[in-house]
Design a protein around this motif. Structure first.
Motif, PDB file in Angstrom:
ATOM      1  N   THR A  38      16.025  11.378  16.814  1.00 60.66           N
ATOM      2  CA  THR A  38      17.541  11.046  17.086  1.00 60.66           C
ATOM      3  C   THR A  38      17.596   9.568  17.087  1.00 60.66           C
ATOM      4  N   ASP A  39      18.712   9.106  17.465  1.00 60.26           N
ATOM      5  CA  ASP A  39      18.869   7.566  17.787  1.00 60.26           C
ATOM      6  C   ASP A  39      19.313   7.333  19.162  1.00 60.26           C
ATOM      7  N   GLU A  40      19.102   6.371  19.416  1.00 54.65           N
ATOM      8  CA  GLU A  40      19.178   5.604  20.818  1.00 54.65           C
ATOM      9  C   GLU A  40      20.455   6.069  21.641  1.00 54.65           C
ATOM     10  N   ARG A  41      21.693   6.216  20.837  1.00 44.24           N
ATOM     11  CA  ARG A  41      22.728   6.409  21.606  1.00 44.24           C
ATOM     12  C   ARG A  41      22.766   7.890  22.194  1.00 44.24           C
ATOM     13  N   PHE A  42      22.515   8.630  21.280  1.00 47.34           N
ATOM     14  CA  PHE A  42      22.708  10.055  21.471  1.00 47.34           C
ATOM     15  C   PHE A  42      21.459  10.593  22.594  1.00 47.34           C
ATOM     16  N   ALA A  43      20.217  10.028  22.248  1.00 44.46           N
ATOM     17  CA  ALA A  43      19.072  10.112  23.423  1.00 44.46           C
ATOM     18  C   ALA A  43      19.538   9.770  24.601  1.00 44.46           C
ATOM     19  N   HIS A  65      11.264  10.927  19.245  1.00 41.26           N
ATOM     20  CA  HIS A  65      11.373   9.662  18.649  1.00 41.26           C
ATOM     21  C   HIS A  65      12.808   9.259  18.463  1.00 41.26           C
ATOM     22  N   ASP A  66      13.367   8.425  19.165  1.00 40.59           N
ATOM     23  CA  ASP A  66      14.664   8.067  19.517  1.00 40.59           C
ATOM     24  C   ASP A  66      14.928   6.784  18.895  1.00 40.59           C
ATOM     25  N   ARG A  67      14.487   6.276  17.660  1.00 38.20           N
ATOM     26  CA  ARG A  67      14.756   5.014  17.243  1.00 38.20           C
ATOM     27  C   ARG A  67      14.978   5.071  15.859  1.00 38.20           C
ATOM     28  N   VAL A  68      16.026   6.184  15.452  1.00 38.71           N
ATOM     29  CA  VAL A  68      16.423   6.253  14.067  1.00 38.71           C
ATOM     30  C   VAL A  68      17.705   5.216  13.956  1.00 38.71           C
ATOM     31  N   GLN A  69      17.440   4.562  12.626  1.00 38.40           N
ATOM     32  CA  GLN A  69      18.376   3.657  12.266  1.00 38.40           C
ATOM     33  C   GLN A  69      19.143   4.057  11.171  1.00 38.40           C
ATOM     34  N   PRO A  70      20.448   3.488  11.011  1.00 35.11           N
ATOM     35  CA  PRO A  70      21.284   3.849  10.000  1.00 35.11           C
ATOM     36  C   PRO A  70      20.684   3.841   8.857  1.00 35.11           C
TER      37      PRO A  70
END
Length: 408
Positions: A38-43, A65-70
């Motif tokens: 996921t991404d940092e915001r949703f995490a 893993h919460d560092r998914v980038q656009p």
């Protein structure tokens, strides 16, 4: 007999308010160790914490893993895989926008088959099944939760690249419209316009025939009876509710329609494919760094107008699905009214109407046309053929805002 269809979808699709609560039960069917992307915001949200707690309560260990980038830079996939390798996941769960789902697919691919992501660029390069992927979108647009493609950014290439294989289709798609309720109007508009473009390009795609080897040689095979069914459903739902969802994000019925529309559009184009609007967006996006959904939506009215002579009946049917009155209109009149309605709808939700407005430099018009024409997997799907002069005229018309000029 000319009736023909092909369809590739997840084993399980769950849709509806609160269906995110089923994620832990679905995951437990596939093992006891989940890599969650996921991404940092949703995490950082309470909903995410609830999802993780639910997985653990179902005896599913979680590595986050919460560092998914656009746009999924290719190097970030390797980072995720290396971090998770010692965890030895049984499955990969993607929660978030399309980039989160695409990274989950790519991570599952590399964990399963090794190598570098570049080894799998193109169609049918994935040699076999991958770890089960469970996709839970939080936006309503890309349709990645049901499609056989993952799109990433590679700094060594001008354009984004795709990995296309039926093995990338998620095992399960869990679509809960409540997860989209906090999407801001601009993201709702761009994602929804992306979904509508998927549906229209799938419905107006070329019909390639009934050869038994067609689905075995191509991931995207053009329109068929079943992809048409999903495309028209998507057009109907998005036509009646996308503007509502952009105006009032708390409208639960509109949010559900838009998410179902994005899902149905994914079911359509995941087999049928997309066409020229997407082909032009690839170089446009590379130059302007504008969102994918915005670029394809900007192009869609011009591409529809270019295709009108070859897909008059299909475009007229798009108008009927949007709710336009047929009355005594001919197919041609209905098709023209449909293109006008798409332009009106996109203007109402804030879609940029010209390529100049997206920031395309005037001296890059021909360059854009040349690169777009070279994306054969998309151009061959277009109902009206292109040569280079025709593509240059289309891009120039979209740059100038000359809708009539795009038909020449």
């Amino acid at each position: 007999m000319t009736l023909f269809a092909a369809l590739r979808l997840p084993r399980e699709i769950l849709f509806g308010k609160g269906q995110r609560h089923a994620l832990s039960t679905v995951a437990a069917k596939h093992g006891r160790r989940a890599l969650l992307c996921t991404d940092e915001r949703f995490a950082g949200t309470a909903v995410f914490s609830e999802i993780v707690a639910g997985l653990k309560a179902s005896s599913v260990e979680v590595f986050v893993h919460d560092r998914v980038q656009p746009d999924v830079p290719v190097d970030t996939v390797g980072v995720c895989v290396e971090e998770a390798r010692s965890f030895r996941p049984d499955m990969v769960i993607g929660i978030g926008g399309g980039s989160c789902l695409d990274l989950a697919k790519c991570a599952a691919l590399l964990i399963s088959h090794g190598g570098k992501l570049q080894d799998y660029y193109g169609e049918f390069k994935v040699p076999g099944p991958i770890l089960p992927v469970i996709a839970a979108p939080t936006t309503a647009g890309t349709g990645s939760e049901v499609t056989p493609v993952a799109v990433i950014s590679d700094s060594d290439r001008i354009l984004k690249v795709g990995i296309s294989s039926p093995h990338l289709i998620p095992t399960a798609a869990i679509c809960d419209p409540e997860l989209t309720m906090t999407c801001p109007p601009s993201l709702t508009a761009i994602a929804g316009a992306d979904a509508l473009t998927h549906a229209i390009e799938a419905f107006t795609a070329v019909r390639r025939g009934v050869a038994s080897d067609l689905p075995q040689k191509h991931v995207f095979i053009g329109k068929t009876a079943l992809t048409d069914h999903f495309a028209l459903l998507a057009i109907k739902l998005l036509g009646r509710s996308l503007e509502k969802a952009c105006r009032d994000g708390t409208d639960e019925d509109a949010r559900a329609d838009v998410m179902m529309g994005a899902l149905a559009a994914g079911c359509a184009f995941g087999t049928a494919g997309t066409a020229a609007a997407h082909a032009v967006q690839y170089p446009i996006g590379a130059l302007t760094h504008t969102p994918h959904g915005l670029g394809v939506a900007t192009m869609l009215p011009y591409v529809m107008n270019y295709n009108c002579s070859a897909a008059t009946i299909e475009i007229a049917k798009v108008g009927a699905a949007l709710g336009l009155e047929r009355s005594s209109r001919s197919d041609g009149e209905m098709a023209r009214a449909t293109i006008e309605e798409i332009s009106r709808m996109f203007a109402a939700i804030g879609i940029t109407p010209t390529l100049a407005g997206l920031g395309l430099p005037a001296d890059k018009i021909d360059w854009t046309a040349e690169l777009a024409l070279g994306i054969d997997r998309l151009i061959k799907n277009n109902p009206r053929p292109f040569d280079l002069p025709a593509m240059k005229r289309l891009v120039k018309a979209a740059y100038d805002g000359d809708l009539a000029g795009s038909a020449i």
